[in-house]
Structures are given as C-alpha cells and as structure tokens.
Design an enzyme around this catalytic site. Sequence first.
Site, short mmCIF file in Angstrom:
data_model
loop_
_atom_site.label_atom_id
_atom_site.label_comp_id
_atom_site.label_asym_id
_atom_site.label_seq_id
_atom_site.Cartn_x
_atom_site.Cartn_y
_atom_site.Cartn_z
N SER A 140 0.85 -1.19 0.00
CA SER A 140 0.00 0.00 0.00
C SER A 140 0.88 1.23 0.00
O SER A 140 2.01 1.20 0.53
CB SER A 140 -0.86 0.04 1.27
OG SER A 140 -1.57 1.27 1.36
N TYR A 153 -2.95 0.44 10.83
CA TYR A 153 -2.95 -0.19 9.50
C TYR A 153 -1.62 0.06 8.78
O TYR A 153 -1.00 -0.87 8.28
CB TYR A 153 -4.11 0.38 8.68
CG TYR A 153 -4.12 -0.02 7.22
CD1 TYR A 153 -4.59 -1.27 6.82
CD2 TYR A 153 -3.66 0.86 6.22
CE1 TYR A 153 -4.61 -1.64 5.47
CE2 TYR A 153 -3.67 0.50 4.87
CZ TYR A 153 -4.15 -0.75 4.51
OH TYR A 153 -4.16 -1.12 3.18
N1 LIG Z 1 -8.85 -0.43 -1.50
C1 LIG Z 1 -7.86 0.39 -1.26
O1 LIG Z 1 -8.02 1.61 -1.34
C2 LIG Z 1 -6.48 -0.16 -0.93
C3 LIG Z 1 -5.40 0.72 -0.95
C4 LIG Z 1 -4.13 0.24 -0.68
C5 LIG Z 1 -3.94 -1.11 -0.40
N2 LIG Z 1 -5.03 -1.95 -0.39
C6 LIG Z 1 -4.77 -3.37 -0.11
O2 LIG Z 1 -5.28 -4.14 -1.18
C7 LIG Z 1 -5.62 -5.45 -0.71
C8 LIG Z 1 -7.02 -5.82 -1.19
O3 LIG Z 1 -7.98 -4.97 -0.60
P1 LIG Z 1 -9.38 -4.60 -1.28
O4 LIG Z 1 -9.34 -3.15 -1.59
O5 LIG Z 1 -9.71 -5.56 -2.37
O6 LIG Z 1 -10.33 -4.80 -0.01
P2 LIG Z 1 -11.63 -5.72 0.23
O7 LIG Z 1 -12.01 -5.47 1.63
O8 LIG Z 1 -12.63 -5.49 -0.84
O9 LIG Z 1 -11.09 -7.20 0.04
C9 LIG Z 1 -10.26 -7.83 0.98
C10 LIG Z 1 -10.44 -9.33 0.86
O10 LIG Z 1 -9.59 -9.95 1.84
C11 LIG Z 1 -10.35 -10.95 2.50
N3 LIG Z 1 -9.83 -11.22 3.83
C12 LIG Z 1 -9.90 -10.43 4.93
N4 LIG Z 1 -9.37 -11.05 5.99
C13 LIG Z 1 -8.93 -12.26 5.54
C14 LIG Z 1 -8.29 -13.36 6.16
N5 LIG Z 1 -7.99 -13.37 7.47
N6 LIG Z 1 -7.97 -14.44 5.41
C15 LIG Z 1 -8.29 -14.46 4.09
N7 LIG Z 1 -8.92 -13.46 3.45
C16 LIG Z 1 -9.23 -12.38 4.18
C17 LIG Z 1 -11.76 -10.39 2.55
O11 LIG Z 1 -12.71 -11.41 2.82
C18 LIG Z 1 -11.88 -9.78 1.16
O12 LIG Z 1 -12.30 -10.72 0.22
C19 LIG Z 1 -5.48 -5.40 0.82
O13 LIG Z 1 -4.25 -5.97 1.18
C20 LIG Z 1 -5.47 -3.90 1.11
O14 LIG Z 1 -4.81 -3.60 2.31
C21 LIG Z 1 -6.27 -1.51 -0.64
#
Ligand SMILES: NC(=O)c1ccc[n+]([C@@H]2O[C@H](COP(=O)([O-])OP(=O)(O)OC[C@H]3O[C@@H](n4cnc5c(N)ncnc54)[C@H](O)[C@@H]3O)[C@@H](O)[C@H]2O)c1
Length: 253
Positions: A140, A153
């Site tokens: 991130s 976070y």
């Molecule tokens: N969306 C953003 O703005 C953003 C920005 C920077 C980084 N990220 C990173 O991108 C990645 C994906 O996030 P996203 O935006 O798709 O969010 P999201 O919440 O839509 O998806 C996250 C997924 O991870 C799964 N998950 C959560 N805990 C879990 C566990 N213990 N074991 C297995 N699966 C688990 C959830 O069920 C979900 O399907 C994450 O690592 C997040 O930190 C997201």
Amino acid sequence: MADLTGKVALITGAARGQGEAEARLFVERGARVVVADVLDEDAQKLVADVGEDRALAVHLDVSDPAQWSSALDAAKSAFGQVDILVNNAGIYFQGPITETPVERYRKLIEVNQIGVFLGMQTLAPHMAEIGGGAIVNIVSVSSFAPLDLTAAYASTKSALLAMSKAAVGELGPQGIRVNMIHPGGVATEMGAPSGVVPQEYDNAPLGRIGQPREIATVAAFLASEDSSYCSGAEILVDGGWTVGTRNPWTTTR
Ligand SMILES: NC(=O)c1ccc[n+]([C@@H]2O[C@H](COP(=O)([O-])OP(=O)(O)OC[C@H]3O[C@@H](n4cnc5c(N)ncnc54)[C@H](O)[C@@H]3O)[C@@H](O)[C@H]2O)c1
C-alpha cells in the site's frame, strides 16, 4: 499483455475487491486460480462464474498456519502445483491512536503482516521444488506515505514492505521472484465502503479513484514471464497521488 497460460495462481482475499479482479483477469489470461478467502459463499460464486475447470474455492484464513497447509494441499490435488502467489488479503482500520483498541491492532498484524509471512513460508518450499515461482505482495502507499488516523494499518503495511524486501534476497536463489504493488485508493469495499468515494480522490493527479482491474493488470505483469528479471520491484498504482504533490506556491494548475 501478460500471458499466464498454464500457470496456477493462489490468490488470497480473492472472493471480492482487488483479489476478485485478479482472479478473473488471471483466468482470462490462461491461468488456473485458487480463490482463497474467508468469504466462502462469494468465493464459490466466483468459481461458478469463471468455471470449475479454471478455479477452485478454498477456505483460508491467512492468519492460520494449518489452513495455509490445507490450502496448498487442495491446490496441488486440483491443479498439480502452484506457480504464483498473490498475497492480497487485507483488512483496514482507521482511528486515532488513543482510541484504537489494541485487539484491533493485533488483528491487523495477524492478517496484513503474519498472513503474508505464512503465505511465503508455506509456498516458498513448494515453489523451490518446482524450480521457481512468482510472489506478488499487495502492500500500500500507506507503507511509506501514511495518512493520519492510520497508524495501526499503515504500520502493518510498512512491516510487509520490509518483509517483502527481505524475502527478495532469501528466495531469489531458489528462482522465486518477490515483487510489490502499492495501490493508492481503489474502489472496493475497503477503499470506497458501500460505494462511497471520498472527494479527496479529486485531488489526485489523475483526478479519480482506481478500479480493481487496474491493480489486477499490474499483478498479472508481475506474475508473468514478462517481468522475468524483476524481483524487489515496487510498482505504485495510485494515480500519481503520492508523487504528484501540488506546488503550494501556485494558485492555478
Ligand atoms: N482499497 C484500497 O483503497 C487499498 C489501498 C491500498 C492497499 N489496499 C490493499 O489491497 C488489498 C485488497 O484490498 P481490497 O481493496 O480488495 O479490499 P476488500 O475489503 O474489498 O477485500 C479484501 C479481501 O480480503 C479478504 N480477507 C480479509 N481477511 C482475511 C483473512 N484473514 N484471510 C483471508 N482473506 C481475508 C476479505 O474477505 C476480502 O475478500 C489489501 O491488502 C489492502 O490492504 C487496498
């Protein structure tokens, strides 16, 4: 266009959001995908949608070492091997340091940090055995440019960044590449809960939030042979947010 024909990818958190976009794109590009998540129903729906010959849903809580071991076994019995690991699963929390329950912080560490550690710990020996592999860690921009109210976070993502870099030197001699993606704001349940996009994104140089597929295409590149000499690469996918700081001395763009 990154070709993943014949590859097998295990993607964590693949039931929705960026992980789902990665799973769909990887299948389009010729891979077979293990959809690993705690959201079993959503994972099953995705598999039914892309085809049961192309994907397998596996229950995986990334913070549980025993579940990692079962997920690898399931992947091997369905598809023979795993060439690609996308450590995408993550959880988010924001709030003042003074109001962050320590249990919330511990949970963030368990999933965002230890979850990826366990993924590499479980998959690396298998990848070494089959002659190599590609690991893509979804980090991130928070790992190096944290916003206020994200101390818990962001610190898990900084740890993930250091862990990923340490893995580059350790796993490279076994033919395993480790690369990182730094998403900025992405329109998922995490980045835009209930579809609400914060206005802040208008200030990013590209003037909008990112879409999950825009992360997936970069993940496909890092997972494919197109990036065969990349290990330790960090790719910013943030619409220019963290680099394109506006000049405070100008009033017009
Ligand atoms: N969306 C953003 O703005 C953003 C920005 C920077 C980084 N990220 C990173 O991108 C990645 C994906 O996030 P996203 O935006 O798709 O969010 P999201 O919440 O839509 O998806 C996250 C997924 O991870 C799964 N998950 C959560 N805990 C879990 C566990 N213990 N074991 C297995 N699966 C688990 C959830 O069920 C979900 O399907 C994450 O690592 C997040 O930190 C997201």
